[in-house]
Scaffold this active site. Structure first.
Site, short mmCIF file in Angstrom:
data_model
loop_
_atom_site.label_atom_id
_atom_site.label_comp_id
_atom_site.label_asym_id
_atom_site.label_seq_id
_atom_site.Cartn_x
_atom_site.Cartn_y
_atom_site.Cartn_z
N SER A 33 0.82 -1.22 0.00
CA SER A 33 0.00 0.00 0.00
C SER A 33 0.85 1.26 0.00
CB SER A 33 -0.88 0.06 1.25
OG SER A 33 -1.80 -0.98 1.24
N HIS A 64 -3.49 0.48 -4.45
CA HIS A 64 -2.98 -0.71 -5.15
C HIS A 64 -3.46 -0.63 -6.59
CE1 HIS A 64 -1.51 -3.37 -1.85
NE2 HIS A 64 -2.22 -2.51 -1.14
N HIS A 86 -5.25 -9.30 -1.00
CA HIS A 86 -5.19 -9.68 0.41
C HIS A 86 -6.30 -10.69 0.73
CE1 HIS A 86 -3.86 -5.51 -0.17
NE2 HIS A 86 -2.99 -5.72 0.80
N TYR A 88 -8.38 -10.52 3.10
CA TYR A 88 -9.65 -9.88 3.51
C TYR A 88 -10.52 -9.49 2.32
CZ TYR A 88 -7.12 -5.49 2.58
OH TYR A 88 -6.39 -4.51 2.00
N GLU A 89 -9.92 -9.47 1.11
CA GLU A 89 -10.73 -9.13 -0.06
C GLU A 89 -11.63 -10.30 -0.47
OE1 GLU A 89 -8.55 -6.44 -3.00
OE2 GLU A 89 -6.91 -7.20 -1.76
N ALA A 116 2.92 -2.14 3.82
CA ALA A 116 2.72 -1.09 4.81
C ALA A 116 2.31 -1.81 6.09
CB ALA A 116 1.63 -0.14 4.37
N MET A 217 -1.42 -6.97 6.88
CA MET A 217 -2.45 -7.89 6.37
C MET A 217 -1.98 -8.59 5.10
SD MET A 217 -5.66 -5.31 6.92
CE MET A 217 -5.80 -4.32 8.43
N SER A 218 -0.67 -8.78 4.97
CA SER A 218 -0.16 -9.36 3.71
C SER A 218 1.16 -10.07 3.95
CB SER A 218 0.04 -8.24 2.69
OG SER A 218 1.11 -7.39 3.10
N ASN A 241 2.07 3.71 10.67
CA ASN A 241 1.37 4.28 11.83
C ASN A 241 1.93 3.69 13.11
OD1 ASN A 241 -0.30 2.15 10.25
ND2 ASN A 241 -0.91 1.85 12.37
N HIS A 253 -6.71 4.28 6.83
CA HIS A 253 -6.01 3.91 5.58
C HIS A 253 -5.35 5.15 4.97
CE1 HIS A 253 -4.93 1.46 2.21
NE2 HIS A 253 -5.67 2.13 1.35
#
Ligand code: HPA
Length: 278
Positions: A33, A64, A86, A88-89, A116, A217-218, A241, A253
């Site tokens: 990201s 992306h 990812h 979650y998609e 990220a 998340m990746s 962050n 995000h």
């Protein structure tokens, strides 16, 4: 139910990519990201939008853009994924490994994977780079491993070793490049959670307790598939962050994408330096 990857599907996708380029990339790269602009520095690129590759997992996430950029960087033939998908998609875990299987089928030996990530280590600041020394495969422990299903013995063994996912020689190269370019390179353990919700303060305290330095998340699914197929892996997180261990700050995000602007020049220098040293 997972949809498993077949050799046939991998071969079809590899042929589709081969038809779009005459490069034979030895290095694959995945850009997380906000980190996509690194791909802009590739020379004489063949650019292939994922939409031109039927069956390629397409990202729905802002930041992306979704294309392969294949060309030269620091004299090396590279295949860069600008944008990734990812868990979650909604994609089945094995499908997240398809791009890495295609890299392997094209002959790539090294994977440079970026993401990220949120800091879990309270000393990390947004804008820091963290080289992955290891990962915690929490999703895998919960049954979501990209290698679940029939083993593709053409690529690797049923029970691949994961004692050293991130390559020690590549660590040394990256440390040297960082020192030469005065880039502060943190090091630590990354965990991949399913997302898409960010962590609660309790989640973060738990992750800290079990030795995690950065959360995202990746990356872990791709790194596992890369190691299964014998690639050497370098992983770098862009810290976007700060750890929100006390629950007093929001995570968005937007800040992840904003941090990308600070991170891209550093990451570009690091990656270019590593490629030069190979
Ligand atoms: N948590 C999970 N994934 C992330 C974060 C985070 O704080 N920042 C960027 N990706």
């Amino acid at each position: 139910m997972d949809e498993f990857l077949s050799l046939e599907k991998i071969n079809e996708m590899t042929a589709a990519v081969r038809a779009k380029t005459s490069y034979t990339p030895k290095i694959g790269m995945i850009l997380g990201s906000g980190l996509g602009p690194l791909a802009d520095t590739i020379e004489n690129p063949d650019v292939v939008p994922y939409g031109e590759l039927p069956g390629w997992p397409i990202s729905t996430v802002e930041g992306h853009s979704g294309e392969l950029v294949i060309g030269k960087l620091e004299g090396q033939d590279v295949l860069v994924m600008r944008g990734r998908t990812h868990f979650y998609e909604g994609y089945p875990m094995p499908l997240l490994g398809l791009p890495v299987r295609v890299m392997q089928s094209l002959g790539a030996k090294i994977l440079i994977v970026t993401n990220a990530a949120g800091a879990v280590d309270p000393d990390f600041e947004p804008g820091d780079l963290m080289m992955l020394t290891d990962h915690l495969n929490l999703l895998g422990m919960a049954g979501h491993n990209p290698l679940r299903g029939p083993n593709l013995a053409e690529f690797g063994p049923r029970f691949p070793d994961m004692s050293q996912v991130y390559d020690r020689e590549l660590h040394d190269v990256a440390r040297k490049v960082a020192a030469e370019n005065e880039i502060t390179l943190r090091e630590g353990v990354y965990v991949c959670l399913a997302g898409p919700s960010f962590e609660t303060p309790a989640d973060l305290r738990f992750l800290r307790t079990v030795g995690v330095d950065a959360v995202g998340m990746s990356t872990v699914p791709e790194a596992i598939v890369a190691r299964h197929g014998g690639m050497r892996v370098l992983g770098v997180s862009g810290i976007s962050n700060k750890a929100n261990l006390d629950g007093n700050t929001l995570t968005t995000h937007e800040e992840v994408l904003e941090a990308g602007q600070v991170l891209v020049p550093k990451l570009t220098n690091l990656v270019r330096g590593v490629l030069r040293s190979l």
